[in-house]
Design an enzyme around this catalytic site. Structure first.
Site, PDB file in Angstrom:
ATOM      1  N   GLU A 165       8.609  -4.591  10.931  1.00 43.17           N
ATOM      2  CA  GLU A 165       9.060  -3.287  10.428  1.00 43.17           C
ATOM      3  C   GLU A 165       9.444  -2.355  11.567  1.00 43.17           C
ATOM      4  O   GLU A 165       8.717  -2.219  12.554  1.00 43.17           O
ATOM      5  CB  GLU A 165       7.950  -2.634   9.585  1.00 43.17           C
ATOM      6  CG  GLU A 165       8.353  -1.237   9.090  1.00 43.17           C
ATOM      7  CD  GLU A 165       7.481  -0.671   7.979  1.00 43.17           C
ATOM      8  OE1 GLU A 165       6.564  -1.367   7.498  1.00 43.17           O
ATOM      9  OE2 GLU A 165       7.736   0.487   7.591  1.00 43.17           O
ATOM     10  N   LYS A 178      -1.694  -9.279   2.590  1.00 42.54           N
ATOM     11  CA  LYS A 178      -1.003  -8.855   3.807  1.00 42.54           C
ATOM     12  C   LYS A 178      -1.914  -7.922   4.606  1.00 42.54           C
ATOM     13  O   LYS A 178      -2.587  -7.075   4.030  1.00 42.54           O
ATOM     14  CB  LYS A 178       0.309  -8.134   3.481  1.00 42.54           C
ATOM     15  CG  LYS A 178       1.032  -7.613   4.729  1.00 42.54           C
ATOM     16  CD  LYS A 178       2.454  -7.212   4.452  1.00 42.54           C
ATOM     17  CE  LYS A 178       2.606  -5.825   3.908  1.00 42.54           C
ATOM     18  NZ  LYS A 178       2.055  -4.754   4.766  1.00 42.54           N
ATOM     19  N   ASP A 224       0.844  -1.199   0.000  1.00 36.05           N
ATOM     20  CA  ASP A 224       0.000   0.000   0.000  1.00 36.05           C
ATOM     21  C   ASP A 224       0.880   1.251   0.000  1.00 36.05           C
ATOM     22  O   ASP A 224       0.383   2.374  -0.138  1.00 36.05           O
ATOM     23  CB  ASP A 224      -1.007  -0.011   1.164  1.00 36.05           C
ATOM     24  CG  ASP A 224      -0.352  -0.011   2.524  1.00 36.05           C
ATOM     25  OD1 ASP A 224       0.880  -0.180   2.602  1.00 36.05           O
ATOM     26  OD2 ASP A 224      -1.074   0.157   3.532  1.00 36.05           O
ATOM     27  N   SER A 225       2.209   1.046   0.073  1.00 37.57           N
ATOM     28  CA  SER A 225       3.141   2.161  -0.128  1.00 37.57           C
ATOM     29  C   SER A 225       2.968   2.763  -1.517  1.00 37.57           C
ATOM     30  O   SER A 225       3.431   3.875  -1.767  1.00 37.57           O
ATOM     31  CB  SER A 225       4.584   1.682   0.073  1.00 37.57           C
ATOM     32  OG  SER A 225       4.821   0.493  -0.646  1.00 37.57           O
ATOM     33  N   GLU A 262      -1.962  -5.540   8.390  1.00 35.40           N
ATOM     34  CA  GLU A 262      -1.133  -4.981   9.458  1.00 35.40           C
ATOM     35  C   GLU A 262      -1.781  -5.216  10.817  1.00 35.40           C
ATOM     36  O   GLU A 262      -3.008  -5.158  10.946  1.00 35.40           O
ATOM     37  CB  GLU A 262      -0.957  -3.469   9.248  1.00 35.40           C
ATOM     38  CG  GLU A 262      -0.152  -3.128   8.001  1.00 35.40           C
ATOM     39  CD  GLU A 262       0.127  -1.630   7.861  1.00 35.40           C
ATOM     40  OE1 GLU A 262      -0.205  -0.853   8.787  1.00 35.40           O
ATOM     41  OE2 GLU A 262       0.672  -1.248   6.812  1.00 35.40           O
TER      42      GLU A 262
END
Ligand code: KIV
Length: 295
Positions: free
Chosen positions: A197, A128, A59-60, A130
């Site tokens: 991260e 993915k 999503d970056s 978070e």
């Protein structure tokens, strides 16, 4: 990457990545998992051909390609669009789609429907999400529906408002214990791997030792089972200072600027296009009526 008997490189799959972790446990010759983000066909194809194991449509994309200030505004439609383009460029690597903020934190059935769209419409092989303990239910539900899930704990960019900025996590004893619990919860819920991260390398090493699924580090030191970087950081294609962990392997920003400056100067100076870069009318037509020439 693993080599199959005929010498070609085997398709990266969820079981193969899990197996690599279990083999690594009793081997000093451990093969790290290589991951990168991609958002379009050409870069996905180039990195697949170069042998990367996992391509994450992160999503970056919101920040590095679409110019948003954070990852939060990214929509399902935007994420699906980029995942489809990446899918078309990848043959061997595992394609993982990042679920955008707001598409999995609420209603569990909605989360399942959104994850299914990534698999059915865009060809993703995994998604993915978070978050740690709070994501137990959604990870278990997607896994039960045969959608492999990659977890993501530590500095989770979708929590930027809750965290008060992009800050390294797990620096206090309490924070470190919580992250260890989060990673264990993600594993217990059925995730096949977990991104760590922005956490101290010592904590990342401890988490890597304590879970049986591969850990993929970004700003988490060298002891994870694999590493991931945002492609645009690696290529030097961003407009803000890169984080300390992001090694720059090229300066494509400068290469592109220089190429565009030269092009403008050639057009303005009349040296582009040259005669060799021009089509010519057949000699029989010269001086006659204008003709239409195919490319
Ligand atoms: O969106 C992204 O690029 C990511 C990676 C940094 C793990 O989540």
């Amino acid at each position: 990457m693993s080599i199959i008997p005929n010498g070609s490189i085997a398709k990266a799959t969820v079981p193969e990545l899990l197996q690599r972790k279990s083999l690594a446990a009793d081997s000093t010759n451990k093969k790290k998992i290589t991951c990168l983000t991609a958002y379009d066909y050409p870069t996905a194809r180039l990195m697949d051909e170069a042998g990367v194991d996992v391509v994450l449509v992160g999503d970056s994309v919101a920040m590095v390609v679409l110019g948003y200030e954070s990852t939060l505004p990214l929509t399902m439609e935007e994420a699906l669009h980029h995942t489809k383009a990446v899918r078309r460029g990848v043959e061997r690597a595992l394609v993982v789609a990042d679920m955008p903020f707001g598409t999995y934190q609420g209603d569990i059935n909605e989360a399942l429907q959104n994850a299914v769209r990534f698999v059915k419409e865009a060809g993703a092989e995994a998604v993915k999400v978070e978050g740690g303990e709070r994501r137990l239910e959604v990870i278990a539900r997607l896994t039960e529906a045969e959608i492999p899930v990659m977890g993501h704990v530590g500095l989770t960019p979708q929590s930027v408002n809750a965290m008060g900025g992009y800050r390294v996590q797990g620096k206090t004893a309490g924070g470190a214990e919580q992250l260890l619990r989060d990673a264990r919860a993600v594993e217990a819920a059925g995730a096949f791997s977990i991104v760590l991260e922005g956490i101290p390398r010592e904590l990342a090493a401890e988490i890597t030792q304590s879970v049986r699924i591969p850990t993929i580090g970004i700003g988490a030191g060298p002891d994870c089972d694999g590493q991931i970087l945002v492609l645009h950081d690696l290529l030097g294609l961003t407009f803000q200072e890169s984080p300390k962990f992001a090694r720059r392997y090229a300066n494509l920003g400068e290469v592109i600027s220089q190429a565009v400056r030269e092009y403008c100067s050639d057009v303005q100076g009349g040296s582009f296009p040259s005669d060799l870069e021009s089509y010519h009318a057949p000699s029989a037509m010269k001086g006659g009526k204008p003709i239409r020439i195919a490319r």
